[in-house]
Design a protein around this motif. Structure first.
Motif, PDB file in Angstrom:
ATOM      1  N   CYS A 189     152.412   2.219 -49.148  1.00 43.54           N
ATOM      2  CA  CYS A 189     151.580   2.578 -50.303  1.00 43.54           C
ATOM      3  C   CYS A 189     152.041   3.852 -51.001  1.00 43.54           C
ATOM      4  O   CYS A 189     151.796   4.024 -52.194  1.00 43.54           O
ATOM      5  N   HIS A 190     152.676   4.765 -50.275  1.00 39.47           N
ATOM      6  CA  HIS A 190     153.231   5.993 -50.855  1.00 39.47           C
ATOM      7  C   HIS A 190     154.636   6.183 -50.273  1.00 39.47           C
ATOM      8  O   HIS A 190     154.898   7.157 -49.554  1.00 39.47           O
ATOM      9  N   PRO A 191     155.543   5.244 -50.538  1.00 41.27           N
ATOM     10  CA  PRO A 191     156.804   5.192 -49.794  1.00 41.27           C
ATOM     11  C   PRO A 191     157.687   6.425 -49.942  1.00 41.27           C
ATOM     12  O   PRO A 191     158.380   6.796 -48.989  1.00 41.27           O
ATOM     13  N   ILE A 192     157.692   7.066 -51.096  1.00 38.58           N
ATOM     14  CA  ILE A 192     158.588   8.207 -51.275  1.00 38.58           C
ATOM     15  C   ILE A 192     158.086   9.407 -50.485  1.00 38.58           C
ATOM     16  O   ILE A 192     158.878  10.171 -49.910  1.00 38.58           O
ATOM     17  N   VAL A 193     156.777   9.593 -50.414  1.00 43.77           N
ATOM     18  CA  VAL A 193     156.209  10.613 -49.530  1.00 43.77           C
ATOM     19  C   VAL A 193     156.610  10.338 -48.088  1.00 43.77           C
ATOM     20  O   VAL A 193     157.039  11.233 -47.346  1.00 43.77           O
ATOM     21  N   PHE A 194     156.480   9.079 -47.676  1.00 44.98           N
ATOM     22  CA  PHE A 194     156.779   8.741 -46.285  1.00 44.98           C
ATOM     23  C   PHE A 194     158.274   8.897 -45.981  1.00 44.98           C
ATOM     24  O   PHE A 194     158.644   9.363 -44.890  1.00 44.98           O
ATOM     25  N   ASN A 195     159.136   8.509 -46.913  1.00 50.63           N
ATOM     26  CA  ASN A 195     160.573   8.668 -46.699  1.00 50.63           C
ATOM     27  C   ASN A 195     160.921  10.129 -46.431  1.00 50.63           C
ATOM     28  O   ASN A 195     161.729  10.450 -45.553  1.00 50.63           O
ATOM     29  N   ARG A 196     160.303  11.010 -47.195  1.00 50.77           N
ATOM     30  CA  ARG A 196     160.574  12.447 -47.032  1.00 50.77           C
ATOM     31  C   ARG A 196     160.064  12.942 -45.678  1.00 50.77           C
ATOM     32  O   ARG A 196     160.759  13.681 -44.973  1.00 50.77           O
TER      33      ARG A 196
END
Length: 727
Positions: A189-196
């Motif tokens: 749902c918030h993939p770029i936050v999670f990737n970081r």
């Protein structure tokens, strides 16, 4: 149309990723077109955007492919819902709306009118809507789909810290010792936050990741500790962690004494949550409860992240406050790498909160119930004293009830699709069908909601208008237009302003650009927690995305809120909340023995109005499904991919079963994206109920009691044939 690249923000989730958009063809090159022959702009991540640093997910990467698909190109009208639409001019449509609005206000009062907006709206569009309804008309009947998304986070921040506004920033993802994710499938749902966060977790072996979720989601799969609690037991777990931190003496006594209040009330409540009792209620082991508390106690910088799994609850505000309690207990706030961080669901839900886009709010983090706040806005808007109503307006669900009783005579829906997203859909559809006059202002046609409209207004969408959005870390981005609107579409701020001028408020809506709207708006934030008086379209274009607070005087503000450990409360202290767990509003019982939970998928967005028109995403997620544990599937005699009927006390829906041990027994999951335009009888919200949190008034969309009945058909093709034969 521009010939050079343009920087903007992704129009999907609240991460607010920066995008760089280039024309469909470089000089001398052939035009890049989609499968339907439409020119497609090239989209890539903006490496200079501070929030996303060039990263982009599949939704952002493909967003340009939807711009020309199934667009509403000109106004359309009809007298009644059983008639076809006919094309109309803008003058005819706007005159009709203005005249109807004046008539309703004159005959039934302004409170008979409602507008229902969206976190897809830009800040300027939110602002003119607040000024028209709450200011000029004198009704607070503006609510948005953020009521379904983040209103519990708003209420929790206000109750605990004194003001809305996430105190953290994305840099904290790179600095934390322990990330505590609860009620959020962040990876999808918030993939770029999670990737970081995941990169930080992999690089630093001492960093712990705790995920609290009834499902073993992609987020939970990489956790050091996955707590698969029973739905509705979040507060039990959080209070249980608080119990152990107190027992072990792992608290920040000086911070508690100097910076907080109501600690003794909290300490008394958590004494009722020892590990064994918490484990029993949550359906996990006491050792897991103790390990979670141990990770928290041993970490100097704990960052909690949450989303709809916490907010969409009949005790959503209490859940948020219970999580913040743990930060107050250990002094984990106002410092790098730690704090309670609400992950906003929509691209401008934060902007909507700043500008008062809920029925109890006013622009600049003000409240309609606060007399001083009302007087400040009346002065700034040059309105007579007492013009702004002191009574909160209708929430999303109150609008539905008002349509049922006939109290709501005029409904204006902007950039959202309530005929799919609201709970108890059959009741919602029946109420919408009773509306005497509904305006639906959208970029796409058809949507499920346009079936209930009398007037359709074509709105310019992402890429066709210039305006501002604020993401989850309070970073404000100017989203510049890079192409002309399709057909006769207009920006939402312009449509609303034109109606306002037609009903006699021309001097207050003499805007000729969104930059003018924003320049007026930032002045109402002066000296407020969300002070943005130092921002303008010109500055954002020159300097790039900028975080607030950003006043037009004084020193630059810190990235984090409350770094001085003073809070915007009457005594300057944060407040502990004493919250006992109440559980689900509708728990499972012998008649309805399963708990249904709903959520998003990686590729889709809300009700598919945009993503459902993108080929790559449709291939990723071709149909809805229902996840069920193998033990439950065996008991019911369900095979993998067999179609089942899910029944609640309100409605029915049908899905192919996906048998997986990734979900807890006695719990089933379905995605919420499919309305009837995209799949037959697979609407998740046909099942959900409207019971809501008493503080945030956010419905408990995350859980309801259901029964499951296997269907004779065992494949999608068989079901399609059955549907055709019965239709």
């Amino acid at each position: 149309m521009t010939d050079s690249s343009i920087k903007t923000q992704c129009p999907y989730c609240g991460v607010g990723c920066g995008l760089e958009v280039s024309p469909p063809a470089a000089p001398g090159k052939a035009v890049n077109r989609d499968s339907q022959g439409n020119p497609v702009w090239k989209v890539k991540g903006d490496r200079h955007h501070p929030s996303s640093q060039g990263m982009v997910c599949v939704k952002g990467a493909t967003v340009a492919e939807s711009i020309d698909r199934d667009r509403l190109r000109y106004p359309m009208l009809r007298e009644s819902l059983d008639q076809p639409f006919r094309r109309a001019s803008w003058d005819e449509a706007l005159d009709l709306i203005a005249n109807r609005l004046k008539t309703v206000c004159d005959e039934s009062g302004a409170n008979a009118t409602c507008m229902y907006g969206s976190g897809q709206m830009q800040t300027e569009e939110y602002y003119v809507a607040q000024k028209l309804l709450k200011g000029c008309l004198g009704t607070n009947n503006f609510d948005s789909n953020s009521r379904l998304c983040m209103s519990s986070a708003v209420a929790g921040y206000v109750q605990s810290l004194g003001s809305d506004g996430p105190p953290c920033c994305y840099e904290d993802l790179d600095l934390t010792d322990c990330a505590f994710i609860i009620g959020s499938n962040t990876a999808e749902c918030h993939p770029i936050v999670f990737n970081r966060l995941q990169k930080h977790h992999k690089r630093n072996h001492h960093v712990k990741l705790i995920v609290v979720d009834p499902r073993r989601t992609p987020t939970a799969e990489v956790a050091d500790l996955h707590l698969a609690i029973q739905p509705g037991t979040d507060i039990d777990l959080l209070n249980g962690i608080g119990y152990l931190l107190l027992q072990w003496g792992e608290i920040d006594r000086s911070f508690i004494d100097e910076c907080t209040s109501k600690f003794s009330d909290f300490a008394e409540v958590v004494q009722h949550y020892p590990p064994q009792e918490v484990a029993k209620r949550c359906g996990i082991s006491a050792k897991e409860v103790e390990l979670a508390a141990r990770y928290w106690s041993e970490s100097k910088r704990v960052l909690s992240l949450w989303s709809q799994g916490v907010n969409q609850s009949s005790e959503g505000t209490a859940k948020v406050c219970s999580l913040i309690n743990l930060h107050l207990l250990t002094g984990q706030i106002g410092k790098p790498g730690c704090g309670p961080f609400s992950l906003t669901g929509q691209p401008n839900a934060m902007g909507g909160r700043e500008v008062g886009g809920l029925a109890h709010l006013l622009p600049g983090y003000r409240s309609v119930s606060n007399a001083q706040h009302r007087q400040e806005l009346e002065h700034l808007w040059q309105l007579p004293p007492g013009q702004i109503s002191p009574s909160p307006g209708r929430t999303a669900w109150d609008i539905i009830r008002g349509l049922e009783t006939g109290e709501v005579q005029f409904l204006w829906v902007v950039a959202t699709n309530p005929a799919v997203s609201l709970p108890d859909l059959e009741r919602v559809k029946a109420a919408l069908a009773k509306s005497p006059f509904t305006v639906c202002q959208d970029a796409y046609y058809p949507t499920e909601t346009t079936a209930y409209a009398h007037v359709l207004l074509p709105a310019a969408q992402w890429g066709e208008k210039t305006g501002v959005m604020t993401n989850s870390e309070r970073v404000v981005t100017l989203c510049s237009a890079f192409r002309s609107p399709v057909g006769e579409a207009k920006p939402d701020w312009e449509i609303i302003s034109q109606v306002a001028r037609r009903i006699g408020f021309g001097n207050k809506f003499a805007f000729t650009s969104s930059a003018q709207v924003y320049a007026e708006y930032v002045q109402v934030t002066r000296d407020r927690p969300c002070d943005m008086t130092g921002l303008s379209h010109e500055r954002l274009l020159a300097d790039g995305p900028t975080q607030w607070p950003c006043p037009d005087r004084g020193n630059a503000s810190p990235k984090r809120l409350y770094t001085d450990l003073r809070f915007p409360t009457a005594d300057g202290r944060a407040k502990f909340s004493a919250c006992h767990s109440q559980g689900l509003a509708e728990p499972a019982d012998p008649e309805y023995p399963f708990v249904l939970t709903t959520g998003r998928l990686y590729g889709h967005w809300h009700t598919q109005t945009r993503t459902g028109r993108i080929d790559k995403i449709k291939q990723m997620h071709p149909e809805p499904f229902m996840e069920i544990h193998p033990r439950d599937a065996r008991t019911l005699g369900i095979e993998d991919n067999q179609w089942v009927e899910v029944r609640s006390r309100r409605g029915i829906a049908q899905f192919p079963a996906k048998i997986t041990s990734a979900i807890a027994p006695n719990t089933v999951f379905v995605p919420m994206h499919w309305g009837y335009l995209w799949a037959d009888k697979s609407e998740a919200n046909a099942l959900t109920h409207p019971k809501s949190c008493p503080h945030s008034l956010q419905p408990e969309l995350k859980a309801c009691a259901v029964q499951i009945v296997p269907l004779a058909v065992k494949s999608t093709d068989e079901r399609r044939l059955s549907v055709l034969q019965n239709s």
